[in-house]
Each structure stands twice: as C-alpha cells, then as structure tokens.
Design a protein around this motif. Structure first.
Motif, PDB file in Angstrom:
ATOM      1  N   LEU A 137       0.839  -1.198   0.000  1.00 43.97           N
ATOM      2  CA  LEU A 137       0.000   0.000   0.000  1.00 43.97           C
ATOM      3  C   LEU A 137       0.880   1.256   0.000  1.00 43.97           C
ATOM      4  O   LEU A 137       0.697   2.160  -0.814  1.00 43.97           O
ATOM      5  N   THR A 138       1.873   1.296   0.900  1.00 46.38           N
ATOM      6  CA  THR A 138       2.677   2.511   1.108  1.00 46.38           C
ATOM      7  C   THR A 138       3.563   2.835  -0.092  1.00 46.38           C
ATOM      8  O   THR A 138       4.123   1.939  -0.728  1.00 46.38           O
ATOM      9  N   GLU A 139       3.687   4.128  -0.363  1.00 47.95           N
ATOM     10  CA  GLU A 139       4.548   4.610  -1.458  1.00 47.95           C
ATOM     11  C   GLU A 139       5.395   5.766  -0.927  1.00 47.95           C
ATOM     12  O   GLU A 139       5.119   6.294   0.158  1.00 47.95           O
ATOM     13  N   GLY A 143       1.645   7.553   2.682  1.00 50.44           N
ATOM     14  CA  GLY A 143       1.811   6.728   3.876  1.00 50.44           C
ATOM     15  C   GLY A 143       0.519   6.719   4.658  1.00 50.44           C
ATOM     16  O   GLY A 143      -0.405   5.944   4.367  1.00 50.44           O
ATOM     17  N   SER A 144       0.400   7.648   5.615  1.00 52.33           N
ATOM     18  CA  SER A 144      -0.838   7.730   6.399  1.00 52.33           C
ATOM     19  C   SER A 144      -2.029   8.056   5.505  1.00 52.33           C
ATOM     20  O   SER A 144      -3.170   7.747   5.851  1.00 52.33           O
ATOM     21  N   ASP A 145      -1.764   8.696   4.384  1.00 46.37           N
ATOM     22  CA  ASP A 145      -2.841   9.011   3.435  1.00 46.37           C
ATOM     23  C   ASP A 145      -2.692   8.146   2.187  1.00 46.37           C
ATOM     24  O   ASP A 145      -2.100   8.564   1.184  1.00 46.37           O
ATOM     25  N   MET A 167       6.966   1.442  -1.170  1.00 47.64           N
ATOM     26  CA  MET A 167       8.099   1.538  -0.241  1.00 47.64           C
ATOM     27  C   MET A 167       7.766   0.951   1.110  1.00 47.64           C
ATOM     28  O   MET A 167       6.605   0.945   1.498  1.00 47.64           O
ATOM     29  N   TRP A 168       8.756   0.507   1.820  1.00 42.97           N
ATOM     30  CA  TRP A 168       8.589  -0.054   3.156  1.00 42.97           C
ATOM     31  C   TRP A 168       7.640  -1.255   3.128  1.00 42.97           C
ATOM     32  O   TRP A 168       6.734  -1.339   3.960  1.00 42.97           O
ATOM     33  N   ILE A 169       7.832  -2.125   2.164  1.00 38.24           N
ATOM     34  CA  ILE A 169       6.927  -3.274   2.050  1.00 38.24           C
ATOM     35  C   ILE A 169       7.566  -4.507   2.694  1.00 38.24           C
ATOM     36  O   ILE A 169       8.593  -5.013   2.219  1.00 38.24           O
ATOM     37  N   ASN A 386       0.794   6.279  15.356  1.00 34.43           N
ATOM     38  CA  ASN A 386       0.111   6.653  16.608  1.00 34.43           C
ATOM     39  C   ASN A 386      -0.909   7.773  16.432  1.00 34.43           C
ATOM     40  O   ASN A 386      -2.029   7.688  16.944  1.00 34.43           O
ATOM     41  N   GLU A 387      -0.507   8.811  15.696  1.00 34.32           N
ATOM     42  CA  GLU A 387      -1.379   9.989  15.565  1.00 34.32           C
ATOM     43  C   GLU A 387      -2.672   9.626  14.836  1.00 34.32           C
ATOM     44  O   GLU A 387      -3.749  10.141  15.164  1.00 34.32           O
ATOM     45  N   ILE A 388      -2.553   8.731  13.859  1.00 35.52           N
ATOM     46  CA  ILE A 388      -3.745   8.306  13.097  1.00 35.52           C
ATOM     47  C   ILE A 388      -4.632   7.443  14.003  1.00 35.52           C
ATOM     48  O   ILE A 388      -5.863   7.556  13.996  1.00 35.52           O
ATOM     49  N   GLU A 390      -4.806   7.706  17.233  1.00 34.93           N
ATOM     50  CA  GLU A 390      -5.440   8.609  18.213  1.00 34.93           C
ATOM     51  C   GLU A 390      -6.688   9.252  17.617  1.00 34.93           C
ATOM     52  O   GLU A 390      -7.721   9.379  18.269  1.00 34.93           O
ATOM     53  N   GLN A 391      -6.589   9.651  16.350  1.00 28.31           N
ATOM     54  CA  GLN A 391      -7.744  10.282  15.712  1.00 28.31           C
ATOM     55  C   GLN A 391      -8.888   9.294  15.542  1.00 28.31           C
ATOM     56  O   GLN A 391     -10.053   9.624  15.747  1.00 28.31           O
ATOM     57  N   LYS A 392      -8.543   8.071  15.147  1.00 25.46           N
ATOM     58  CA  LYS A 392      -9.583   7.041  14.975  1.00 25.46           C
ATOM     59  C   LYS A 392     -10.284   6.764  16.305  1.00 25.46           C
ATOM     60  O   LYS A 392     -11.503   6.616  16.362  1.00 25.46           O
TER      61      LYS A 392
END
Ligand SMILES: Cc1cc2nc3c(=O)[nH]c(=O)nc-3n(C[C@H](O)[C@H](O)[C@H](O)COP(=O)(O)OP(=O)(O)OC[C@H]3O[C@@H](n4cnc5c(N)ncnc54)[C@H](O)[C@@H]3O)c2cc1C
Length: 406
Positions: A137-139, A143-145, A167-169, A386-388, A390-392
């Motif tokens: 998924l990540t590019e 990332g978070s989006d 990236m980071w797969i 973490n920040e994502i 926390e929002q969820k």
C-alpha cells in the motif's frame, strides 16, 4: 458503535482456553522454543531470517486463521489466533512481522475478498509456506494518506498492466504475490487491489538497508513497470481497493497488538530473571525498590494490553461470524485500534524499562531487551501511526462529523 447492551455482550467473554485452543498454543510454544536460537543467530549476524516459514510451516502453523478447506488452514478463532501471535511476539517483532504480513494482511485478506478460484490457488500453498504473501500500500508519497498513491494500472488485451513504486513493504523481496493497490491510469478514484506475481517481467524488489531495527525482517522497495496481471487476479470488486486495504489493516493491527503483548511478556520475563541474579550494593537489584517499580509497571501495562487485546479479538470474532454486520465491523475496528495503540506504546515503554533494569548489559544486542527496544518502535508507525490511531479512537467517541480528514 456497540453501545447498547455493551456490558451484557462483553460479560460473555470467556478467558478459559479450551482443550483445542491449548493444543494449538502448545504447538506454537514448542516451535517458538526451537526457533529462538535460529533467530538469535540471524539477529546477531544482522541478516534477514529466511527460516521463519520452514520452522513454522513444518508445524502446520502458517494458516492458523484460514479455513480448513485450504491446505494447512486450521480454522482458528480470533482468540486463538491472537494468543498464538502473542506467543510468537515474545520471539521478537521481526518474526512476528512475518506473521502479521503473510497471514493477517495476506491470507486473511484473500480469504475475505478472494473468489473461490483465487482462494484455492493462493491460500492452499500460502498456508503451507510454499507461497508467501505481502501487502503493498505505502509509497514514497503515500503513507498515512493512502489515497495519495500514484501507482496505476492500464488494461490491455485481457491483462492489467501495473506501474509504480511501493516503499517499506514487508516481505517484498520474499513474497510470491503482493496485494498491490493502484488507481486506473489518469484517475484519483476507483482504487483496485491486485495480486501481483513478483516473478512477472517488469517487477523488481530491493531490500531496504540501514533500518533502526528489525534486522531479521525483509522490508523492501518495489519497482513495477507495466507488470502484467491476469484479469482473474484483481482482488475484490473493481473500485473497492480502499475497502480491501482497510479490512487487511484491521487484521494486521490485531496481530500487531498481539505481538506487542508478547514483547512485553518477554521484557517482563527478562527483567525478572536479571533482577534475580544481579547484585549491587550488597543485594539483588530486584530488592531495590526503584527496580521493582520498573517491573511493577511493565507487569501492570502487560495485563492492561492483554485485556484490550482479548476484548478486541472477542469482538473481531463476533464480526467474523457476522461479516455483513457493519455495527460489529466498526466495533471491532475501534477495539482493535485501541488495543494496537496501547500495546505499541506500552511495549516500547516495557522494552525501555527492561533495558534500564539490565543497565549497560541492556545496551547490548546480545540481550533481548535491546532488540525489543529498537524493534518494537516500529509498531508506533506501521499499520497506522500513533497519531492516526489517536484520531480514529477519538472519532469513536466524538462520532461521525468530526473526521479530521476524509
Ligand atoms: C519496518 C516497516 C514495515 C512496513 N511494512 C509495510 C507493509 O508491509 N506494507 C505497507 O503498505 N506499508 C508498510 N510500512 C509502511 C507504514 O505502514 C507507513 O510507514 C505508515 O503508514 C506511516 O506512513 P509514513 O511512514 O509515510 O508516514 P507519514 O504518513 O508521512 O507521517 C509522518 C508523521 O506525520 C503524522 N501524520 C500524518 N498524517 C497525519 C494527520 N492527518 N494528522 C496527524 N498526524 C499525521 C504521522 O502520524 C507521522 O507521525 C512499513 C513501515 C515500516 C517502517
């Protein structure tokens, strides 16, 4: 949200482990004990441990939550699955990441979204470790989006052609199939998921070097240039790629939470063992009250993290049994997010305290606390930073209309 009768439903939680569950967990424990010296060697040699699939595959543990219809699938419930991953987590975040990716993000996503032909073709060898799965998924700029991803697909002569960079797969250089997310060329909507065969021309994977931790885990960058994907290897309905991704992440986060509980348990065991053999100021350091404080805090957080984990696994199991129930899906998602968020932070704190109890010896990778400290740090970042999280979690209380972004 699961508010009505919440207490009545949760009060039915049963912490007893059945005979069948105990058999599976004993088997996992046995394999973990055999596996420890293997992981130790790879860790100190700073090499990707490619023995995970052999060690756990020969014990038929690579398809735990997968239906018995497919290969080595064991049909385990979510509670058994979570406790098994917790046990594996004690061996380190590297090997546990293998399970989170191959089993949770990979197999469970195929089981949920795949058609019968895909399930037979992919899950049968995957549960035996003959086919490894990953999740792309990540590019570099998404990332978070994940909606910002730029990987795209075209359609040509009955094929999809996928182009882009991920990236980071995790397991990117190991997997045979990577669940890859892409938009139709020139569009920013209608994301689709594909089972990209890494042996196809135009696909290249490169191991990422110089990571903070996880030396034994394969983390890779993927390059795809018009990689051919047969029509039958789209995963899930056309345009539903984001739903496929989110359902995979829910399973992945449950496994991250479980792994972190395992890390905490190992940190506690190690801190207790060391405090019982190391003398300073004429007594065992375990008799110094400030050392006891570290141990008490690890132990308390461990129990809290495990209860959140079991609660999440319990609700997730209810959702598995009622997959069309959106209320249960949301409740499971929220409970899993809380469990992952708490366990990620608590495991880092536990590793930090265990290092402190070990003093200078805690600063060496010869000892397990140092490895946990650098390895578990990633759990505050991957599968939802973490920040994502926390929002969820806040949204679970604030309700719809308070989304920070869409
Ligand atoms: C070892 C490792 C393995 C991984 N394995 C995989 C894998 O197998 N598959 C895969 O697809 N990905 C994988 N990832 C990627 C991981 O999921 C992402 O790193 C994660 O989603 C965060 O994205 P990012 O790193 O781009 O950070 P960014 O999204 O750039 O975030 C940077 C910082 O900004 C914060 N931030 C971002 N948006 C907001 C917001 N709206 N509000 C508040 N704060 C915000 C973040 O929380 C973070 O602190 C892996 C990462 C690592 C390190």
């Amino acid at each position: 949200m699961l508010e009505q009768n919440e207490f009545t439903k949760l009060s039915k939680m049963n912490f007893d482990v059945s005979e069948e569950q105990a058999l599976v967990l004993d088997q996992v424990d046995r394999v973990c004990k055999e596996f420890r010296p293997i992981e130790d060697k790879f860790y100190l040699d700073h090499k990707v441990n490619d023995q995970v699939k052999q060690s756990f595959g020969k014990a038929h543990l690579l398809g735990l939550p997968i239906s018995r219809k497919y290969g080595d699938g064991q049909g385990a419930d979510m509670m058994t699955y979570a406790l098994a991953i917790e046990r594996i987590g004690r061996e380190g975040t590297g090997p546990r990441t293998f399970f989170s990716v191959h089993m949770a993000l990979g197999e469970m996503t195929v089981q949920h979204w795949g058609d019968e032909e895909q399930k037979r073709r992919i899950l049968t060898p995957a549960t035996r470790g003959d086919t490894i799965l990953a999740f792309g998924l990540t590019e570099p700029n998404a990332g978070s989006d994940p909606t910002a991803l730029t990987t795209y697909f075209e359609e040509k002569e009955g094929m999809f052609l996928v182009t882009g960079q991920k990236m980071w797969i995790s397991l990117g250089s190991t997997a045979k199939y990577i669940i890859t997310f892409a938009y139709p060329k020139g569009k920013r909507e209608g994301m689709c998921a594909f089972l990209v065969d890494t042996e196809s021309p135009g696909f290249k994977a490169e191991l990422i070097q110089h990571k903070l931790g996880l030396p034994t885990a394969d983390t890779s960058t993927l390059y795809m240039e018009k990689v051919e994907v047969p029509k039958e290897d789209m995963l899930g309905p056309r345009g539903k790629g984001m739903s496929v991704a989110l359902s995979g992440l829910m399973n992945g986060r449950l496994s991250v939470a479980a792994g972190c509980v395992g890390v905490m348990r190992d940190c506690l065991d190690e801190a207790v063992r060391y405090a019982g053999v190391r003398f300073q100021h004429g007594k065992l350091i375990g008799k110094h009250q400030l050392v006891q404080r570290h141990i008490g805090l690890i132990s308390t957080n461990l129990e809290a993290a495990r209860l959140l984990l079991l609660n999440a696994a319990f609700i997730k199991q209810k959702y598995e049994e009622n997959p069309k129930n959106n209320e249960l899906r949301e409740a499971a998602d929220l409970a899993i997010t809380k469990a992952k968020y708490f366990a990620a932070n608590a495991s880092f704190d536990a590793a930090n305290r265990a290092v402190q109890v070990f003093g200078a010896n805690g600063y060496s990778f010869e000892n397990r606390p140092a490895r946990h400290l650098v390895d578990t740090r990633v759990t505050m970042i991957y599968e939802g930073a973490n920040e994502i999280m926390e929002q969820k979690i806040a949204l679970g209380s604030l309700g719809k209309g308070f989304e920070a972004y869409s």
